[in-house]
Design a protein around this motif. Structure first.
Motif, mmCIF file in Angstrom:
data_model
loop_
_atom_site.group_PDB
_atom_site.id
_atom_site.type_symbol
_atom_site.label_atom_id
_atom_site.label_comp_id
_atom_site.label_asym_id
_atom_site.label_seq_id
_atom_site.Cartn_x
_atom_site.Cartn_y
_atom_site.Cartn_z
ATOM 1 N N ARG A 58 -12.599 -5.002 -16.385
ATOM 2 C CA ARG A 58 -11.886 -6.283 -16.334
ATOM 3 C C ARG A 58 -11.604 -6.689 -14.892
ATOM 4 N NH1 ARG A 58 -8.611 -4.291 -20.669
ATOM 5 N NH2 ARG A 58 -6.889 -3.955 -19.201
ATOM 6 N N GLU A 59 -11.237 -5.693 -14.057
ATOM 7 C CA GLU A 59 -10.884 -5.981 -12.668
ATOM 8 C C GLU A 59 -12.078 -6.518 -11.878
ATOM 9 O OE1 GLU A 59 -8.113 -5.819 -10.868
ATOM 10 O OE2 GLU A 59 -6.744 -5.041 -12.385
ATOM 11 N N VAL A 60 -13.272 -5.992 -12.161
ATOM 12 C CA VAL A 60 -14.436 -6.364 -11.350
ATOM 13 C C VAL A 60 -15.285 -7.447 -12.002
ATOM 14 C CG1 VAL A 60 -14.501 -4.062 -10.324
ATOM 15 C CG2 VAL A 60 -15.961 -4.564 -12.303
ATOM 16 N N GLN A 61 -14.864 -7.936 -13.155
ATOM 17 C CA GLN A 61 -15.641 -8.968 -13.848
ATOM 18 C C GLN A 61 -15.787 -10.211 -12.965
ATOM 19 O OE1 GLN A 61 -14.000 -10.003 -17.651
ATOM 20 N NE2 GLN A 61 -15.814 -11.126 -18.310
ATOM 21 N N GLY A 62 -16.997 -10.707 -12.862
ATOM 22 C CA GLY A 62 -17.242 -11.918 -12.090
ATOM 23 C C GLY A 62 -17.434 -11.692 -10.604
ATOM 24 N N ILE A 63 -17.297 -10.450 -10.140
ATOM 25 C CA ILE A 63 -17.481 -10.165 -8.706
ATOM 26 C C ILE A 63 -18.968 -9.935 -8.448
ATOM 27 C CG2 ILE A 63 -16.988 -8.562 -6.830
ATOM 28 C CD1 ILE A 63 -14.271 -8.041 -8.083
ATOM 29 N N ASP A 64 -19.563 -10.816 -7.675
ATOM 30 C CA ASP A 64 -20.997 -10.711 -7.403
ATOM 31 C C ASP A 64 -21.307 -10.852 -5.917
ATOM 32 O OD1 ASP A 64 -20.434 -13.368 -7.032
ATOM 33 O OD2 ASP A 64 -21.742 -14.102 -8.637
ATOM 34 N N LYS A 68 -16.144 -11.736 -2.434
ATOM 35 C CA LYS A 68 -15.304 -11.780 -3.637
ATOM 36 C C LYS A 68 -14.619 -10.438 -3.875
ATOM 37 C CE LYS A 68 -17.759 -15.393 -6.223
ATOM 38 N NZ LYS A 68 -18.546 -15.696 -7.450
ATOM 39 N N LEU A 69 -15.356 -9.350 -3.605
ATOM 40 C CA LEU A 69 -14.768 -8.026 -3.782
ATOM 41 C C LEU A 69 -13.608 -7.822 -2.813
ATOM 42 C CD1 LEU A 69 -14.853 -5.209 -5.093
ATOM 43 C CD2 LEU A 69 -16.451 -4.525 -3.292
ATOM 44 N N GLN A 70 -13.783 -8.199 -1.544
ATOM 45 C CA GLN A 70 -12.711 -8.031 -0.568
ATOM 46 C C GLN A 70 -11.512 -8.907 -0.916
ATOM 47 O OE1 GLN A 70 -14.398 -8.402 3.441
ATOM 48 N NE2 GLN A 70 -14.628 -6.188 3.464
ATOM 49 N N ALA A 71 -11.772 -10.106 -1.434
ATOM 50 C CA ALA A 71 -10.669 -10.981 -1.839
ATOM 51 C C ALA A 71 -9.893 -10.365 -3.000
ATOM 52 C CB ALA A 71 -11.203 -12.355 -2.227
ATOM 53 N N ARG A 72 -10.613 -9.681 -3.917
ATOM 54 C CA ARG A 72 -9.939 -9.035 -5.049
ATOM 55 C C ARG A 72 -9.146 -7.808 -4.589
ATOM 56 N NH1 ARG A 72 -11.327 -9.089 -10.463
ATOM 57 N NH2 ARG A 72 -11.967 -11.215 -9.963
ATOM 58 N N ILE A 73 -9.677 -7.096 -3.596
ATOM 59 C CA ILE A 73 -9.021 -5.883 -3.101
ATOM 60 C C ILE A 73 -7.811 -6.203 -2.242
ATOM 61 C CG2 ILE A 73 -9.339 -3.911 -1.538
ATOM 62 C CD1 ILE A 73 -12.231 -3.767 -2.458
ATOM 63 N N GLU A 74 -7.821 -7.353 -1.579
ATOM 64 C CA GLU A 74 -6.799 -7.681 -0.578
ATOM 65 C C GLU A 74 -5.362 -7.533 -1.087
ATOM 66 O OE1 GLU A 74 -3.996 -10.239 1.517
ATOM 67 O OE2 GLU A 74 -4.928 -10.769 -0.396
ATOM 68 N N PRO A 75 -5.020 -7.982 -2.315
ATOM 69 C CA PRO A 75 -3.642 -7.770 -2.793
ATOM 70 C C PRO A 75 -3.251 -6.293 -2.893
ATOM 71 C CG PRO A 75 -4.759 -9.425 -4.128
ATOM 72 C CD PRO A 75 -5.807 -8.793 -3.268
ATOM 73 N N TYR A 76 -4.226 -5.433 -3.244
ATOM 74 C CA TYR A 76 -3.946 -3.996 -3.331
ATOM 75 C C TYR A 76 -3.696 -3.407 -1.935
ATOM 76 C CZ TYR A 76 -5.672 -4.385 -8.122
ATOM 77 O OH TYR A 76 -5.847 -4.743 -9.444
ATOM 78 N N VAL A 77 -4.472 -3.897 -0.955
ATOM 79 C CA VAL A 77 -4.246 -3.454 0.425
ATOM 80 C C VAL A 77 -2.855 -3.877 0.885
ATOM 81 C CG1 VAL A 77 -5.040 -3.662 2.814
ATOM 82 C CG2 VAL A 77 -6.711 -3.510 0.964
ATOM 83 N N ASP A 78 -2.492 -5.132 0.583
ATOM 84 C CA ASP A 78 -1.155 -5.618 0.949
ATOM 85 C C ASP A 78 -0.069 -4.750 0.320
ATOM 86 O OD1 ASP A 78 -2.307 -7.618 2.379
ATOM 87 O OD2 ASP A 78 -1.720 -9.261 1.058
ATOM 88 N N ARG A 79 -0.254 -4.397 -0.959
ATOM 89 C CA ARG A 79 0.740 -3.596 -1.659
ATOM 90 C C ARG A 79 0.839 -2.199 -1.051
ATOM 91 N NH1 ARG A 79 -1.082 -3.768 -7.183
ATOM 92 N NH2 ARG A 79 -0.924 -6.001 -6.809
ATOM 93 N N THR A 80 -0.316 -1.627 -0.684
ATOM 94 C CA THR A 80 -0.312 -0.302 -0.047
ATOM 95 C C THR A 80 0.428 -0.340 1.282
ATOM 96 O OG1 THR A 80 -2.404 0.297 -1.095
ATOM 97 C CG2 THR A 80 -1.794 1.515 0.882
ATOM 98 N N ILE A 81 0.197 -1.393 2.054
ATOM 99 C CA ILE A 81 0.869 -1.535 3.345
ATOM 100 C C ILE A 81 2.374 -1.688 3.149
ATOM 101 C CG2 ILE A 81 1.150 -3.135 5.290
ATOM 102 C CD1 ILE A 81 -1.893 -3.528 5.196
ATOM 103 N N GLU A 82 2.766 -2.458 2.158
ATOM 104 C CA GLU A 82 4.196 -2.650 1.894
ATOM 105 C C GLU A 82 4.868 -1.335 1.497
ATOM 106 O OE1 GLU A 82 4.326 -5.640 -1.084
ATOM 107 O OE2 GLU A 82 3.633 -7.246 0.252
ATOM 108 N N ARG A 83 4.162 -0.523 0.708
ATOM 109 C CA ARG A 83 4.754 0.718 0.216
ATOM 110 C C ARG A 83 4.764 1.829 1.258
ATOM 111 N NH1 ARG A 83 1.732 1.039 -5.716
ATOM 112 N NH2 ARG A 83 2.964 -0.598 -6.759
ATOM 113 N N ALA A 84 3.734 1.867 2.113
ATOM 114 C CA ALA A 84 3.554 3.010 3.007
ATOM 115 C C ALA A 84 3.905 2.723 4.459
ATOM 116 C CB ALA A 84 2.111 3.513 2.928
ATOM 117 N N THR A 85 4.308 1.499 4.779
ATOM 118 C CA THR A 85 4.674 1.170 6.157
ATOM 119 C C THR A 85 5.977 0.381 6.179
ATOM 120 O OG1 THR A 85 3.676 -1.029 6.395
ATOM 121 C CG2 THR A 85 2.197 0.859 6.623
ATOM 122 N N ASP A 86 6.523 0.274 7.367
ATOM 123 C CA ASP A 86 7.672 -0.605 7.591
ATOM 124 C C ASP A 86 7.224 -1.912 8.231
ATOM 125 O OD1 ASP A 86 9.517 1.204 6.550
ATOM 126 O OD2 ASP A 86 9.781 2.226 8.467
ATOM 127 N N GLY A 87 5.961 -2.232 8.020
ATOM 128 C CA GLY A 87 5.423 -3.488 8.525
ATOM 129 C C GLY A 87 4.304 -3.275 9.523
#
Length: 387
Positions: A58-64, A68-87
């Motif tokens: 479901r997560e990768v549906q429509g990614i060709d 598009k893949l980097q755009a889909r991954i970007e929110p996860y990267v943001d979340r990782t940075i928020e959780r593991a850094t102070d900015g």
């Protein structure tokens, strides 16, 4: 077969097929299950695997495409940075031109997060993300290779032993980097030396600079470097999630003369580097090199001054330097309380004490050196002393 097929990232036309392969890769699905559901994966991994596979499809549906893949991954990267850094902060982006591609040459502390943070800074500033150099020693499993090559990574062959094979691999790598920037209109990220600087001493290997020139030997070295638009990048972590592991390795090397990685050690380092606490992170982009010297060693020294001079020093670095046996009094490094406020310094002292306590006594000098060395290097530059 194309000239660079053995090392290049995947093209947009290959993305759908590679994602489909990953959705059916048992080893990859098991790894995802352990990451997302660590408490249940042991007993019920076999039952959870189909659920994880369904969610992944479901997560990768429509990614060709890679974009598009980097755009889909970007929110996860943001979340990782928020959780593991102070900015994360960054500087020097005004030196970069969006219509020109660059060769980003960076210091290297973390296997995955170094290029990830550079990508983050460039992506959010509206620049295209670069192709990323990654050693083949980290691609032992097929699904890891697929993941990295989907994310614009290309392979640097480090495991070759024969002189002729190494020379051919560097020649191919040089040609690929030059074609990427000058013909494909794609920037490149590559570390300034092979392997992480585990002792905190970031230095540019002149052999890396010579490699850029190998495929264009009939041209002047300095001219090639200028045309590649080489940008020195300083990546500064307040805290290194792998610092205790690096201290153990440095201690072992110092006392036995060698160090052998345990099975899966790189995988654990990658996971710890991604999820572990880093405090604040700063990425500094210098201006592209202009008028490069034709002497690779001299150019390496100039790049070192740039990377080390732009390195962001945090309170913990000064705390470590104050207790380091290798500190140099003639550099007149100020005490941490002369540079930072009481509240900020108290937080840093508490975190530093926690790390020291968690580190075996015999390893502590090697923990200290990781954080103290960047201070020494930067103040040598400020005092116009040799590095």
């Amino acid at each position: 077969m194309g000239t660079f097929d053995a090392i290049r990232p995947y093209a947009d036309s290959e993305v759908s097929a590679v994602l489909a392969r990953l959705c059916n890769d048992t080893e990859f699905l098991d790894t995802l299950t352990r990451f997302r559901l660590p408490k249940l994966a042991g007993l019920f991994g076999w039952a959870l695997r189909p659920l994880v596979a369904r969610r992944l499809r479901r997560e990768v549906q429509g990614i060709d495409s890679v974009a598009k893949l980097q755009a889909r991954i970007e929110p996860y990267v943001d979340r990782t940075i928020e959780r593991a850094t102070d900015g994360i902060s960054y500087s020097g982006l005004e030196h970069l031109h969006k219509g020109r591609r660059h060769l980003y040459l960076a210091n290297h502390r973390d296997i995955v997060m170094d290029p990830a943070f550079v990508n983050y800074a460039l992506y959010h500033a509206g620049h295209r993300t670069p192709r990323i150099a990654i050693g083949d020693n980290l691609l032992q499993r097929p699904f890891v290779s697929d993941l990295m090559r989907l994310n614009k990574s290309f392979i640097v062959h480090r495991s070759l032993t024969g002189r002729r094979e190494k020379l051919a691999a560097f020649q191919l790598l040089s040609a690929y980097i030059n074609q990427s920037i000058l013909q494909d209109d794609e920037s490149i990220w590559i570390a300034q030396a092979e392997g992480r600087a585990k002792d905190g001493d970031d230095r540019t290997d002149s052999a890396i600079l010579k490699m850029f020139h190998m495929s264009r030997k009939d041209e002047a070295f300095g001219q090639v470097i200028d045309e590649l638009s080489l940008v020195p990048v300083s990546i500064s972590y307040e805290y290194d999630p792998c610092d205790l592991d690096k201290a153990r390795e440095l201690y072992t090397r110092a006392t036995t003369g060698s160090y052998t990685k345990a099975p899966g050690e790189d995988d654990r380092s990658i996971a710890k580097g991604i999820t572990g606490y880093k405090g604040r992170v700063h990425i500094a982009f210098a201006a592209p090199v202009r008028g490069a010297s034709d002497d690779a060693k001299q150019l390496a020294q100039e790049i070192d001054k740039c990377i080390l001079g732009n390195y962001r020093l945090f309170p913990v670095h000064y705390l470590a330097y104050a207790m380091w046996e290798g500190r140099e009094p003639e550099l007149a490094v100020p005490a941490a309380n002369e540079l930072f406020g009481a509240e900020e310094l108290a937080r840093a002292q508490a975190e530093w004490d926690r790390r020291l306590t968690a580190c075996p006594a015999e390893h502590r000098p090697w923990l200290v050196v990781q954080y103290a060395t960047p201070v020494r290097n930067q103040y040598r530059i400020r005092n116009a002393r040799p590095l």
